[in-house]
Design a protein around this motif. Structure first.
Motif, PDB file in Angstrom:
ATOM      1  N   TYR A   1       4.165   0.712 -10.191  1.00  0.00           N
ATOM      2  CA  TYR A   1       4.633  -0.434  -9.392  1.00  0.00           C
ATOM      3  C   TYR A   1       5.388  -1.453 -10.253  1.00  0.00           C
ATOM      4  CZ  TYR A   1       2.026   0.376  -4.976  1.00  0.00           C
ATOM      5  OH  TYR A   1       1.576   0.846  -3.763  1.00  0.00           O
ATOM      6  N   TYR A   2       6.027  -2.398  -9.594  1.00  0.00           N
ATOM      7  CA  TYR A   2       6.686  -3.576 -10.223  1.00  0.00           C
ATOM      8  C   TYR A   2       7.794  -3.202 -11.204  1.00  0.00           C
ATOM      9  CZ  TYR A   2       1.921  -4.807  -8.830  1.00  0.00           C
ATOM     10  OH  TYR A   2       0.724  -4.909  -8.159  1.00  0.00           O
TER      11      TYR A   2
ATOM     12  N   ALA B   1      -5.731  -5.221   2.510  1.00  0.00           N
ATOM     13  CA  ALA B   1      -5.225  -5.905   1.320  1.00  0.00           C
ATOM     14  C   ALA B   1      -5.444  -7.408   1.427  1.00  0.00           C
ATOM     15  CB  ALA B   1      -3.729  -5.631   1.166  1.00  0.00           C
TER      16      ALA B   1
ATOM     17  N   PRO C   1      -4.687   0.958  -3.207  1.00  0.00           N
ATOM     18  CA  PRO C   1      -4.269   1.842  -2.108  1.00  0.00           C
ATOM     19  C   PRO C   1      -4.377   3.320  -2.462  1.00  0.00           C
ATOM     20  CG  PRO C   1      -2.381   0.635  -3.022  1.00  0.00           C
ATOM     21  CD  PRO C   1      -3.605   0.060  -3.649  1.00  0.00           C
TER      22      PRO C   1
ATOM     23  N   ALA D   1       1.856   3.684  -3.247  1.00  0.00           N
ATOM     24  CA  ALA D   1       0.749   4.403  -3.885  1.00  0.00           C
ATOM     25  C   ALA D   1       0.175   5.456  -2.944  1.00  0.00           C
ATOM     26  CB  ALA D   1      -0.343   3.417  -4.305  1.00  0.00           C
ATOM     27  N   GLN D   2       0.080   5.111  -1.672  1.00  0.00           N
ATOM     28  CA  GLN D   2      -0.515   6.064  -0.726  1.00  0.00           C
ATOM     29  C   GLN D   2       0.395   7.271  -0.508  1.00  0.00           C
ATOM     30  OE1 GLN D   2      -1.695   3.370   2.520  1.00  0.00           O
ATOM     31  NE2 GLN D   2      -3.765   3.421   1.697  1.00  0.00           N
TER      32      GLN D   2
ATOM     33  N   TYR E   1       2.835   7.527  -9.998  1.00  0.00           N
ATOM     34  CA  TYR E   1       3.562   6.361  -9.482  1.00  0.00           C
ATOM     35  C   TYR E   1       3.381   5.172 -10.417  1.00  0.00           C
ATOM     36  CZ  TYR E   1      -0.930   4.374  -8.107  1.00  0.00           C
ATOM     37  OH  TYR E   1      -2.202   3.858  -8.133  1.00  0.00           O
TER      38      TYR E   1
ATOM     39  N   THR F   1      -5.384  -8.305  -8.378  1.00  0.00           N
ATOM     40  CA  THR F   1      -4.432  -8.635  -9.439  1.00  0.00           C
ATOM     41  C   THR F   1      -3.256  -7.691  -9.254  1.00  0.00           C
ATOM     42  OG1 THR F   1      -5.399  -6.948 -10.828  1.00  0.00           O
ATOM     43  CG2 THR F   1      -6.331  -9.167 -11.035  1.00  0.00           C
ATOM     44  N   LYS F   2      -2.249  -7.821 -10.115  1.00  0.00           N
ATOM     45  CA  LYS F   2      -1.122  -6.890 -10.003  1.00  0.00           C
ATOM     46  C   LYS F   2      -1.603  -5.450 -10.217  1.00  0.00           C
ATOM     47  CE  LYS F   2       1.961  -9.854  -9.020  1.00  0.00           C
ATOM     48  NZ  LYS F   2       2.681  -9.844  -7.747  1.00  0.00           N
ATOM     49  N   ARG F   3      -2.425  -5.244 -11.236  1.00  0.00           N
ATOM     50  CA  ARG F   3      -2.918  -3.882 -11.477  1.00  0.00           C
ATOM     51  C   ARG F   3      -3.865  -3.439 -10.360  1.00  0.00           C
ATOM     52  NH1 ARG F   3      -1.497  -2.773 -17.050  1.00  0.00           N
ATOM     53  NH2 ARG F   3      -1.535  -4.685 -18.251  1.00  0.00           N
TER      54      ARG F   3
ATOM     55  N   ARG G   1      -3.779  -4.331  -7.234  1.00  0.00           N
ATOM     56  CA  ARG G   1      -3.003  -3.984  -6.035  1.00  0.00           C
ATOM     57  C   ARG G   1      -2.306  -2.646  -6.208  1.00  0.00           C
ATOM     58  NH1 ARG G   1       0.951  -7.569  -3.387  1.00  0.00           N
ATOM     59  NH2 ARG G   1      -0.212  -7.675  -1.454  1.00  0.00           N
ATOM     60  N   GLU G   2      -2.085  -2.272  -7.463  1.00  0.00           N
ATOM     61  CA  GLU G   2      -1.456  -0.976  -7.730  1.00  0.00           C
ATOM     62  C   GLU G   2      -2.468   0.161  -7.550  1.00  0.00           C
ATOM     63  OE1 GLU G   2       1.584   0.348 -11.161  1.00  0.00           O
ATOM     64  OE2 GLU G   2      -0.297  -0.428 -11.949  1.00  0.00           O
ATOM     65  N   LEU G   3      -3.706  -0.089  -7.971  1.00  0.00           N
ATOM     66  CA  LEU G   3      -4.728   0.965  -7.927  1.00  0.00           C
ATOM     67  C   LEU G   3      -5.339   1.150  -6.533  1.00  0.00           C
ATOM     68  CD1 LEU G   3      -6.772   0.100 -11.153  1.00  0.00           C
ATOM     69  CD2 LEU G   3      -5.192   2.024 -10.837  1.00  0.00           C
TER      70      LEU G   3
ATOM     71  N   ASP H   1       1.234 -11.609 -13.356  1.00  0.00           N
ATOM     72  CA  ASP H   1       0.017 -12.384 -13.625  1.00  0.00           C
ATOM     73  C   ASP H   1      -0.397 -12.339 -15.094  1.00  0.00           C
ATOM     74  OD1 ASP H   1      -0.668  -9.707 -13.307  1.00  0.00           O
ATOM     75  OD2 ASP H   1      -2.350 -10.069 -11.956  1.00  0.00           O
TER      76      ASP H   1
ATOM     77  N   HIS I   1       0.802  -1.223   0.000  1.00  0.00           N
ATOM     78  CA  HIS I   1       0.000   0.000   0.000  1.00  0.00           C
ATOM     79  C   HIS I   1       0.834   1.271   0.000  1.00  0.00           C
ATOM     80  CE1 HIS I   1      -3.935  -1.775   1.927  1.00  0.00           C
ATOM     81  NE2 HIS I   1      -3.742  -2.173   0.689  1.00  0.00           N
TER      82      HIS I   1
END
Ligand SMILES: Cc1cc2nc3c(=O)[nH]c(=O)nc-3n(C[C@H](O)[C@H](O)[C@H](O)COP(=O)(O)OP(=O)(O)OC[C@H]3O[C@@H](n4cnc5c(N)ncnc54)[C@H](O)[C@@H]3O)c2cc1C
Ligand SMILES: Nc1ncnc2c1ncn2[C@@H]1O[C@H](COP(=O)(O)O)[C@@H](O)[C@H]1O
Lengths: 265, 345
Positions: free
Chosen positions: A145-146, B131, B119, A133-134, A143, B111-113, B115-117, A165, A130
């Motif tokens: 990720y990955y 989560a 938060p 992004a927060q 931002y 999903t990965k996306r 989990r990105e969105l 995934d 979290h």
């Protein structure tokens, strides 16, 4: 390039060290020897690579009790220039909203001219993913990720990331300042140099809420929108518990029989 | 006193259980439909609340699919600039729609996306989020959403509430809840919402399918019927090769403990447990694994567990259906030989 790496001093890999405060249901972090979150070393490595290429400064930032200092020392040993530990009793029991709040306010006050914030993908003891992004939302910056690779082109950041995934790589152009979180396991973190680690304490600045002046109702347990309402030990379904021992050839024979009975072979 | 930075809200204004419906190309990902099923269940427990869905740059056909799977209302964020996913722009647009429709509960597939969105959306709405929930319930007394997730390395199941803020948000992994049956007779409302992006700050430059598989072309751990996993007890990357051979012979795949991943014998995509994958194979074979709770939580769904370890008293052995006491270096080569014989190789 001025880069802030967010890093958590996490509870180490030993179940005996995982203790729960019965009153708040949160993890007890005081008095436990904390180590830097394993996936944050990937974040530190990517930040150091960017510094190697573009020069500048890498600053590690962690919200933790004072027992988080050794974790920061080892990151300084890896090559981080300096570290900030934000630490205050009032911060204890924070959820991710309240944690990102403190981290963002610390950055605004102590590193206002940052170009990039780098985080790990997730922590070993919370695993929410979290905070990156927060923190971006608190600071009003974009931002991604990955991320496993990054470079700067015309003052914009070009990042490559992998979505496990979907099995795809994506390249993004991101306006700076920005937050990126680094794909876990994507880097080969450099060694900790003992000579650097030995006097690392000099490079660690400790900041409390006296300096930050945040509303005590907006930090720690009190400032957390989520509340832990209950905690129950995880239970497991029953198993057959058949022990096979003796001569390896005999054991393997039995195994083959089992694999057939279970419909595997 | 509640935090001075939390905008005052009237909880009574929030109602309904809404779900973010992620697209993959021109269809909806299953996880969103699974969550619609759960949303119906929660809505019923809330006394017949509305179930809603949000799709970014989706089609009416997608919206109808969502209705067939349980949605009463679907909002399509109608903006051609959002056809292509970028994290911050998507998160802001979704937050804006949630802000407008004020659901009591908002769920997102982890999903990965997702989990990105998730938060960012929670933060933009000044609310809490939990989560990777594995169960969601309604507290009959308070009507609060109980967000249940494994925590502290999977040793505990935590129940988390968001008593003061709305919406109550949670992310949930694919496959946690079953996909509800499709009912093409269901009807619902489809709404197009124009949402402008204030300023574009991220741009997708290119996309490429990754060709290389991480370990010897083996399928991912979540989808295989047989998973052969190794831990620190393997002692070397060489040991891991034996597992790959066994997995191939059994038509399965390989997994690893955190210790094995940290040793570099397997990539993090192979990690099983609290910080890795949760798996439900027909057969799980644990080689050189002590069975720390953080690992065990990832394999409790396995139908059969075989463990190989010289020490019969470690938790992995005590939580196995078949605990093979011994050194894998002796057992595995023999086992491989026997299976090859059987298969006539
Ligand atoms: C918050 C948190 C989250 C975590 N998340 C995860 C997670 O997601 N996944 C995970 O796996 N771990 C996780 N861990 C780590 C976990 O606690 C353990 O440290 C880890 O699972 C142990 O790995 P291991 O079984 O490979 O190693 P060890 O515990 O060292 O066990 C090795 C085993 O190999 C056996 N062995 C030795 N020689 C042989 C031989 N020749 N043949 C056969 N067996 C042999 C030994 O008897 C021993 O039982 C987490 C920890 C924490 C605190
Ligand atoms: N207390 C903290 N202090 C500084 N950084 C943190 C803290 N907690 C989490 N982070 C950062 O946020 C990332 C994701 O953490 P999490 O959301 O806990 O999974 C970590 O890898 C760190 O980079």
């Amino acid at each position: 390039m001025k880069i802030v790496v967010l890093t958590k001093a996490a509870v180490p890999l030993s179940p005996s060290l995982v203790k729960i405060d019965p009153e708040t249901g949160t993890l007890v972090r005081e008095g436990v020897p904390l180590t830097s979150n394993v996936w944050d070393r990937d974040a530190v490595e990517l930040a150091l690579k960017l510094k190697d290429k573009y020069s500048g400064e890498v600053i590690a930032l962690s919200m933790a009790p004072p027992s988080g200092i050794p974790a920061l020392e080892s990151l300084i040993g890896m090559g981080v220039d300096r570290a900030i530990l934000v630490s205050d009793k009032a911060f204890a029991g924070a959820d991710t909203w309240a944690t990102a709040h403190v981290l963002a306010k610390t950055i605004e006050k102590y590193v206002p001219d940052y170009d990039l914030i780098v985080t790990g993908e997730e922590t070993i003891d919370s695993a929410t993913a979290h905070i990156g992004a927060q923190t971006a939302n608190w600071l009003g910056v974009p931002y991604v990720y990955y991320v496993y690779d990054a470079e700067v082109r015309n003052k914009t950041l070009i990042v490559r990331r992998f979505l496990e995934d979907e099995g795809i790589d994506e390249t993004y152009e991101v306006e700076m300042p920005a937050v990126i979180s680094v794909l876990k396991g994507s880097q080969v973190p450099r060694e900790v140099r003992l000579s650097r680690k030995l006097n690392a304490r000099e490079y660690i600045q400790v900041v409390s809420n006296k300096e930050l002046g945040l509303d005590p109702d907006c930090v720690g347990l009190r400032g957390s929108p989520t509340v832990v309402a209950g905690m129950a030990p995880a239970t497991y379904p029953p198993r057959k518990k058949i022990v096979l021992q003796g001569e390896p050839t005999e054991v393997v024979k039995k195994l083959i029989q089992i694999l057939r009975e279970e419909g595997i072979l | 006193m509640p935090c001075s930075l939390w905008p005052q809200i009237n909880k009574a204004e929030y109602s309904g259980v809404w779900v973010y419906l992620e697209r993959e190309g021109n269809r909806l990902k299953d996880v969103g439909l699974e969550l619609l099923g759960k949303a119906r269940d929660l809505a019923q427990k809330l006394g017949g609340a509305e179930v809603g869905g949000v799709i970014v740059a989706g089609t009416e056909e997608m919206a109808r699919e969502a209705i067939y799977h349980g949605a009463d209302k679907v909002v399509i964020i109608d903006n051609p600039d959002l056809q292509i996913y970028t994290p911050v722009e998507y998160a802001e647009a979704i937050a804006r729609v949630v802000q407008k429709y004020k659901p009591e509960i908002f769920l997102i597939g982890a999903t990965k996306r997702g989990r990105e969105l998730a938060p960012y959306i929670a933060n933009a709405l000044t609310t809490g989020i939990t989560a990777d929930c594995t169960a969601l319930e309604i507290d009959p007394k308070t009507r609060d959403l109980l967000q249940i997730r494994p925590t502290f390395g999977g040793t505990y199941l935590a129940t988390i509430r968001t008593p003061q803020r709305r919406p109550q948000m949670a992310s949930v992994g694919p496959g946690v809840f079953p996909k509800p049956p499709r009912d093409a007779n269901r009807t619902g409302q489809i709404i197009l919402e124009k949402v402008e992006i204030q300023k574009r700050r991220t741009r997708l430059v290119s996309v490429e399918k990754r060709l290389e598989k991480d370990v010897a072309d083996l399928p991912p751990v979540e989808s295989a019927d047989v998973v052969v996993a190794g831990g620190r007890g393997l002692g070397s990357a060489e040991g891991f090769k034996l597992l790959i051979d066994l997995a191939k012979l059994l038509g399965g795949t390989v997994g690893a403990t955190l210790m094995a991943v940290r040793a570099g014998w397997a990539p993090p995509t192979r990690l099983i447990g609290q910080t890795g994958k949760t798996i439900r194979p027909k057969l799980y074979i644990a080689v050189g694994i002590s069975g720390a709770v953080q690992h065990l939580v990832g394999v409790t769904g396995a139908k059969i567990i075989i463990a190989i370890n010289p020490n019969p008293h470690v938790p992995m052995m005590e939580n196995a259906d078949y605990a093979v006491v011994g050194d894998y270096k002796q057992i595995l080569p023999l086992l491989l030989e026997e299976i090859k014989k059987l298969k006539g190789q």
